[in-house]
Design a protein around this motif. Structure first.
Motif, PDB file in Angstrom:
ATOM      1  N   LYS A 124     107.709  88.835  24.352  1.00  0.00           N
ATOM      2  CA  LYS A 124     106.468  88.241  24.779  1.00  0.00           C
ATOM      3  C   LYS A 124     106.167  87.191  24.079  1.00  0.00           C
ATOM      4  N   VAL A 125     107.439  86.271  23.931  1.00  0.00           N
ATOM      5  CA  VAL A 125     107.544  85.164  23.345  1.00  0.00           C
ATOM      6  C   VAL A 125     107.531  83.782  24.194  1.00  0.00           C
ATOM      7  N   ASP A 126     107.822  84.128  25.313  1.00  0.00           N
ATOM      8  CA  ASP A 126     108.374  83.182  26.609  1.00  0.00           C
ATOM      9  C   ASP A 126     107.017  82.190  26.750  1.00  0.00           C
ATOM     10  N   GLU A 127     105.817  82.597  26.819  1.00  0.00           N
ATOM     11  CA  GLU A 127     104.897  81.696  26.925  1.00  0.00           C
ATOM     12  C   GLU A 127     104.573  80.874  25.686  1.00  0.00           C
ATOM     13  N   LYS A 128     104.295  81.299  24.538  1.00  0.00           N
ATOM     14  CA  LYS A 128     104.168  80.716  23.195  1.00  0.00           C
ATOM     15  C   LYS A 128     105.193  79.873  22.927  1.00  0.00           C
ATOM     16  N   GLY A 129     106.565  80.120  23.117  1.00  0.00           N
ATOM     17  CA  GLY A 129     107.696  79.706  22.949  1.00  0.00           C
ATOM     18  C   GLY A 129     108.621  80.078  21.740  1.00  0.00           C
ATOM     19  N   PHE A 130     109.789  79.638  21.705  1.00  0.00           N
ATOM     20  CA  PHE A 130     110.909  80.067  20.660  1.00  0.00           C
ATOM     21  C   PHE A 130     111.735  78.964  20.347  1.00  0.00           C
ATOM     22  N   ARG A 131     112.620  79.159  19.695  1.00  0.00           N
ATOM     23  CA  ARG A 131     113.750  78.309  19.489  1.00  0.00           C
ATOM     24  C   ARG A 131     115.050  78.771  19.183  1.00  0.00           C
ATOM     25  N   VAL A 132     115.777  78.100  19.718  1.00  0.00           N
ATOM     26  CA  VAL A 132     117.425  78.580  19.895  1.00  0.00           C
ATOM     27  C   VAL A 132     118.174  77.395  19.229  1.00  0.00           C
ATOM     28  N   VAL A 133     119.081  78.001  18.199  1.00  0.00           N
ATOM     29  CA  VAL A 133     119.836  77.077  17.514  1.00  0.00           C
ATOM     30  C   VAL A 133     121.472  77.446  17.161  1.00  0.00           C
ATOM     31  N   ILE A 134     122.193  76.544  17.391  1.00  0.00           N
ATOM     32  CA  ILE A 134     123.644  76.970  17.112  1.00  0.00           C
ATOM     33  C   ILE A 134     124.209  76.212  15.930  1.00  0.00           C
ATOM     34  N   ASN A 135     124.105  76.586  14.838  1.00  0.00           N
ATOM     35  CA  ASN A 135     124.610  75.856  13.558  1.00  0.00           C
ATOM     36  C   ASN A 135     126.200  75.791  13.858  1.00  0.00           C
ATOM     37  N   THR A 136     126.724  74.436  13.751  1.00  0.00           N
ATOM     38  CA  THR A 136     128.131  74.299  13.810  1.00  0.00           C
ATOM     39  C   THR A 136     128.969  73.755  12.588  1.00  0.00           C
ATOM     40  N   ASN A 137     129.697  74.087  11.946  1.00  0.00           N
ATOM     41  CA  ASN A 137     130.637  73.739  10.912  1.00  0.00           C
ATOM     42  C   ASN A 137     129.495  73.103   9.739  1.00  0.00           C
ATOM     43  N   ASN A 138     130.071  72.589   8.838  1.00  0.00           N
ATOM     44  CA  ASN A 138     129.564  72.190   7.485  1.00  0.00           C
ATOM     45  C   ASN A 138     128.121  71.458   7.792  1.00  0.00           C
ATOM     46  N   ASP A 139     128.345  70.145   8.472  1.00  0.00           N
ATOM     47  CA  ASP A 139     126.837  69.569   8.726  1.00  0.00           C
ATOM     48  C   ASP A 139     125.922  70.389   9.351  1.00  0.00           C
ATOM     49  N   GLY A 140     126.214  71.136  10.342  1.00  0.00           N
ATOM     50  CA  GLY A 140     125.356  71.994  11.121  1.00  0.00           C
ATOM     51  C   GLY A 140     124.949  73.228  10.421  1.00  0.00           C
ATOM     52  N   GLY A 141     125.504  73.496   8.993  1.00  0.00           N
ATOM     53  CA  GLY A 141     124.981  74.555   8.382  1.00  0.00           C
ATOM     54  C   GLY A 141     125.530  75.888   8.685  1.00  0.00           C
ATOM     55  N   GLN A 142     126.460  75.840   9.196  1.00  0.00           N
ATOM     56  CA  GLN A 142     127.254  77.131   9.555  1.00  0.00           C
ATOM     57  C   GLN A 142     127.611  77.900   8.464  1.00  0.00           C
TER      58      GLN A 142
END
Ligand code: AMP
Ligand code: ZN
Length: 117
Positions: free
Chosen positions: A79-97
């Motif tokens: 039930k967060v479709d209306e309020k919103g959400f965040r999707v993240v793909i951290n990648t390698n060193n600079d991305g913080g993976q």
């Protein structure tokens, strides 16, 4: 052991159920679990069953459509479709993976700022 399972990879072990975890959702190519160290009230990881170290390694077998379908379903189910959400793909060193097995963070339940810092 299938070729796509890496021996010392924690997410391979979770995805293959060698290591027990509470699986929130499972699709053909992904499992969804709660992040052990959540940064938001809702924080899931959509983990590829096949081992890809990062986005840099995905191939034609990667089911991107399934990822988006899973994101949409999670948003509705929690039930967060209306309020919103965040999707993240951290990648390698600079991305913080930190875990080198492709996973997508699904976060909600708070207001995120932009830029992320
Ligand atoms: P990152 O590689 O930076 O995108 O993030 C890896 C994420 O995996 C972090 O948010 C960790 O808290 C999370 N994590 C690491 N090990 C586990 C685990 N065994 N179960 C659930 N989440 C984990
Ligand atoms: Zn892996």
């Amino acid at each position: 052991m299938p070729a796509e399972i890496l021996e010392n990879c924690i997410f391979c072990k979770i995805a293959s159920k060698e290591v027990k975890s509470r699986i929130i959702k499972e699709t053909g190519s992904f499992i969804v679990i709660k992040d052990v160290n959540p940064v938001a009230p809702v924080h899931f990881l959509i983990i590829s069953k096949k081992h890809y170290a990062s986005v840099n390694d995905i191939d034609e077998g990667f089911n991107g459509e399934e990822v988006f379908k899973t994101i949409k379903e999670l948003a509705k189910e929690y039930k967060v479709d209306e309020k919103g959400f965040r999707v993240v793909i951290n990648t390698n060193n600079d991305g913080g993976q930190t875990v080198m097995h492709l996973h997508i963070h699904f976060m909600a339940g708070k207001t995120f700022g932009w830029p992320p810092g």
